[in-house]
Scaffold this motif. Structure first.
Motif, PDB file in Angstrom:
ATOM      1  N   ARG A  28      10.797  -3.634  -4.733  1.00  0.00           N
ATOM      2  CA  ARG A  28       9.636  -3.936  -3.899  1.00  0.00           C
ATOM      3  C   ARG A  28       8.331  -3.761  -4.679  1.00  0.00           C
ATOM      4  O   ARG A  28       7.352  -4.476  -4.435  1.00  0.00           O
ATOM      5  N   ALA A  29       8.300  -2.811  -5.609  1.00  0.00           N
ATOM      6  CA  ALA A  29       7.111  -2.638  -6.444  1.00  0.00           C
ATOM      7  C   ALA A  29       6.862  -3.887  -7.290  1.00  0.00           C
ATOM      8  O   ALA A  29       5.725  -4.344  -7.426  1.00  0.00           O
ATOM      9  N   MET A  30       7.928  -4.448  -7.858  1.00  0.00           N
ATOM     10  CA  MET A  30       7.761  -5.687  -8.626  1.00  0.00           C
ATOM     11  C   MET A  30       7.253  -6.818  -7.753  1.00  0.00           C
ATOM     12  O   MET A  30       6.384  -7.593  -8.157  1.00  0.00           O
ATOM     13  N   LEU A  31       7.790  -6.896  -6.529  1.00  0.00           N
ATOM     14  CA  LEU A  31       7.392  -7.960  -5.616  1.00  0.00           C
ATOM     15  C   LEU A  31       5.894  -7.913  -5.330  1.00  0.00           C
ATOM     16  O   LEU A  31       5.238  -8.952  -5.203  1.00  0.00           O
ATOM     17  N   HIS A  32       5.360  -6.691  -5.250  1.00  0.00           N
ATOM     18  CA  HIS A  32       3.953  -6.520  -4.858  1.00  0.00           C
ATOM     19  C   HIS A  32       3.033  -6.210  -6.039  1.00  0.00           C
ATOM     20  O   HIS A  32       1.883  -5.814  -5.830  1.00  0.00           O
ATOM     21  N   ASN A  33       3.519  -6.376  -7.265  1.00  0.00           N
ATOM     22  CA  ASN A  33       2.693  -6.120  -8.454  1.00  0.00           C
ATOM     23  C   ASN A  33       2.155  -4.692  -8.497  1.00  0.00           C
ATOM     24  O   ASN A  33       1.017  -4.448  -8.929  1.00  0.00           O
ATOM     25  N   VAL A  34       2.968  -3.754  -8.055  1.00  0.00           N
ATOM     26  CA  VAL A  34       2.585  -2.347  -8.080  1.00  0.00           C
ATOM     27  C   VAL A  34       2.698  -1.810  -9.504  1.00  0.00           C
ATOM     28  O   VAL A  34       3.649  -2.108 -10.222  1.00  0.00           O
TER      29      VAL A  34
ATOM     30  N   ALA B 151       3.117   1.484 -11.950  1.00  0.00           N
ATOM     31  CA  ALA B 151       3.674   2.841 -11.865  1.00  0.00           C
ATOM     32  C   ALA B 151       4.013   3.345 -13.269  1.00  0.00           C
ATOM     33  O   ALA B 151       5.146   3.712 -13.557  1.00  0.00           O
ATOM     34  N   SER B 152       3.025   3.396 -14.139  1.00  0.00           N
ATOM     35  CA  SER B 152       3.296   3.678 -15.552  1.00  0.00           C
ATOM     36  C   SER B 152       3.849   5.084 -15.772  1.00  0.00           C
ATOM     37  O   SER B 152       4.729   5.282 -16.622  1.00  0.00           O
ATOM     38  N   ARG B 153       3.364   6.072 -15.045  1.00  0.00           N
ATOM     39  CA  ARG B 153       3.852   7.442 -15.232  1.00  0.00           C
ATOM     40  C   ARG B 153       5.321   7.550 -14.851  1.00  0.00           C
ATOM     41  O   ARG B 153       6.112   8.214 -15.517  1.00  0.00           O
ATOM     42  N   TYR B 154       5.680   6.892 -13.790  1.00  0.00           N
ATOM     43  CA  TYR B 154       7.070   6.928 -13.321  1.00  0.00           C
ATOM     44  C   TYR B 154       8.015   6.354 -14.374  1.00  0.00           C
ATOM     45  O   TYR B 154       9.114   6.866 -14.582  1.00  0.00           O
ATOM     46  N   TRP B 155       7.605   5.296 -15.057  1.00  0.00           N
ATOM     47  CA  TRP B 155       8.471   4.619 -16.019  1.00  0.00           C
ATOM     48  C   TRP B 155       8.378   5.207 -17.427  1.00  0.00           C
ATOM     49  O   TRP B 155       9.044   4.717 -18.348  1.00  0.00           O
ATOM     50  N   GLU B 156       7.584   6.249 -17.594  1.00  0.00           N
ATOM     51  CA  GLU B 156       7.438   6.892 -18.905  1.00  0.00           C
ATOM     52  C   GLU B 156       8.769   7.518 -19.350  1.00  0.00           C
ATOM     53  O   GLU B 156       9.411   8.233 -18.593  1.00  0.00           O
ATOM     54  N   THR B 157       9.161   7.230 -20.608  1.00  0.00           N
ATOM     55  CA  THR B 157      10.397   7.827 -21.161  1.00  0.00           C
ATOM     56  C   THR B 157      10.157   8.453 -22.532  1.00  0.00           C
ATOM     57  O   THR B 157      11.115   8.708 -23.263  1.00  0.00           O
TER      58      THR B 157
ATOM     59  N   GLU C 124       0.829  -1.207   0.000  1.00  0.00           N
ATOM     60  CA  GLU C 124       0.000   0.000   0.000  1.00  0.00           C
ATOM     61  C   GLU C 124       0.858   1.250   0.000  1.00  0.00           C
ATOM     62  O   GLU C 124       0.583   2.215  -0.729  1.00  0.00           O
ATOM     63  N   LEU C 125       1.909   1.272   0.815  1.00  0.00           N
ATOM     64  CA  LEU C 125       2.789   2.441   0.868  1.00  0.00           C
ATOM     65  C   LEU C 125       3.361   2.749  -0.518  1.00  0.00           C
ATOM     66  O   LEU C 125       3.353   3.894  -0.979  1.00  0.00           O
ATOM     67  N   ILE C 126       3.857   1.714  -1.172  1.00  0.00           N
ATOM     68  CA  ILE C 126       4.524   1.915  -2.461  1.00  0.00           C
ATOM     69  C   ILE C 126       3.520   2.290  -3.543  1.00  0.00           C
ATOM     70  O   ILE C 126       3.767   3.204  -4.343  1.00  0.00           O
ATOM     71  N   GLN C 127       2.379   1.620  -3.572  1.00  0.00           N
ATOM     72  CA  GLN C 127       1.370   1.946  -4.578  1.00  0.00           C
ATOM     73  C   GLN C 127       0.888   3.381  -4.410  1.00  0.00           C
ATOM     74  O   GLN C 127       0.717   4.111  -5.405  1.00  0.00           O
ATOM     75  N   ARG C 128       0.686   3.822  -3.184  1.00  0.00           N
ATOM     76  CA  ARG C 128       0.212   5.190  -2.956  1.00  0.00           C
ATOM     77  C   ARG C 128       1.273   6.209  -3.352  1.00  0.00           C
ATOM     78  O   ARG C 128       0.935   7.296  -3.864  1.00  0.00           O
ATOM     79  N   PHE C 129       2.532   5.886  -3.145  1.00  0.00           N
ATOM     80  CA  PHE C 129       3.604   6.779  -3.587  1.00  0.00           C
ATOM     81  C   PHE C 129       3.550   6.958  -5.108  1.00  0.00           C
ATOM     82  O   PHE C 129       3.553   8.084  -5.624  1.00  0.00           O
ATOM     83  N   TYR C 130       3.475   5.862  -5.824  1.00  0.00           N
ATOM     84  CA  TYR C 130       3.437   5.951  -7.285  1.00  0.00           C
ATOM     85  C   TYR C 130       2.114   6.522  -7.793  1.00  0.00           C
ATOM     86  O   TYR C 130       2.082   7.182  -8.842  1.00  0.00           O
ATOM     87  N   ASP C 131       1.028   6.310  -7.070  1.00  0.00           N
ATOM     88  CA  ASP C 131      -0.246   6.916  -7.451  1.00  0.00           C
ATOM     89  C   ASP C 131      -0.149   8.442  -7.404  1.00  0.00           C
ATOM     90  O   ASP C 131      -0.746   9.145  -8.236  1.00  0.00           O
ATOM     91  N   GLY C 132       0.603   8.968  -6.432  1.00  0.00           N
ATOM     92  CA  GLY C 132       0.800  10.414  -6.348  1.00  0.00           C
ATOM     93  C   GLY C 132       1.546  10.948  -7.560  1.00  0.00           C
ATOM     94  O   GLY C 132       1.221  12.019  -8.094  1.00  0.00           O
TER      95      GLY C 132
END
Length: 257
Positions: free
Chosen positions: A115-121, A123-129, A83-91
């Motif tokens: 950890r995001a991979m481990l939890h199936n998080v 984060a498409s915006r973060y990985w945008e290039t 939840e912590l990681i998903q909410r970070f990337y959701d922001g």
């Protein structure tokens, strides 16, 4: 522009260590002791576990936007790591802020990746290039030399490992409080003792130091004049005072006016 300064706190991933080293039902401390012994044998001295074996227990942020200044730790003390990681990337997905960190490129973000991979998080915006948003082709979160993620430790050292400095030293030299009440080395013991609030409070003071150093960095490169720097610092003082939280009050007391 939205600015999001962030910091994470981690503990050893005991479940992951059990799985990797087939340690069964050993007590947590014995699992960690075995893993640290193996680590010392491999490194010749350090027992600090590699980044993929760190578990995130706190993510704290300072958000500065046109009309808002806020400091908080994501989720609650009951939130799990996913939840912590998903909410970070959701922001990031929602606001596309400029990320600011101290050693975020060397520690915080790689830990979050594993950890995001481990939890199936997701984060498409973060990985945008630039594939779907051309603005990210020339300035994205992943490129070390772009400022959409500004790793202050890395930038100030000119990307030279021999020139890096600890946040505590730099913040203290600039007249800010520096480390308060805890250090990364004490987080595991605090976590075992159930002191998650203390860990989150400590993480928040760390991110405050990073934000204040960032303001000085912005002044140095001509984006804040002395009056604007003073205004931003006073805005932060007022915010911390009105929150009436013990760790904020202690931060203010350690920050000379």
């Amino acid at each position: 522009m939205n600015i999001l300064v962030f910091d994470i706190e981690t503990v050893p991933d005991i479940a992951g260590l059990r799985r990797l080293y087939e340690l069964g039902e050993l007590p947590d401390d014995d699992v960690l002791a075995a893993a640290q012994l193996l680590r010392r044998q491999k490194t010749g001295g350090s027992d600090f576990l590699p980044l993929h074996l760190q578990r995130v227990v706190a993510i704290s942020v300072v958000l500065r936007s046109q009309d808002r200044l806020a400091v908080w730790s994501i989720g609650t003390e009951d939130s799990n790591e996913a939840e912590l990681i998903q909410r970070f990337y959701d922001g990031l997905e929602k606001y596309t802020p400029t990320l600011v960190s101290w050693n975020g490129g060397g520690f915080d973000l790689p830990v979050l990746h594993y950890r995001a991979m481990l939890h199936n998080v997701v984060a498409s915006r973060y990985w945008e290039t630039g594939e779907t948003d051309s603005a990210f082709r020339w300035n994205n979160y992943l490129n070390r030399y772009h400022d959409r993620h500004t790793d202050l430790m890395d930038v100030l050292a000119m990307y030279q490992g021999r020139a890096v400095a600890p946040l505590d030293d730099v913040a203290t030299l600039l007249g800010y409080p520096g480390k308060m009440g805890m250090s990364g080395a004490k987080v595991w013991d605090a976590f075992k003792a159930g002191q998650l609030k203390a860990i989150r409070d400590y993480c928040e003071t760390d991110v405050l130091n990073t934000y204040l150093v960032y303001l000085r960095y912005e002044q140095m490169r001509g984006r804040l004049d002395p009056n604007q720097l003073h205004t931003e610092q006073q805005k932060l003082r007022a915010y911390l005072a009105q929150e009436q939280k013990t760790h904020f009050d202690e931060f203010l007391a350690a920050w000379p006016s």
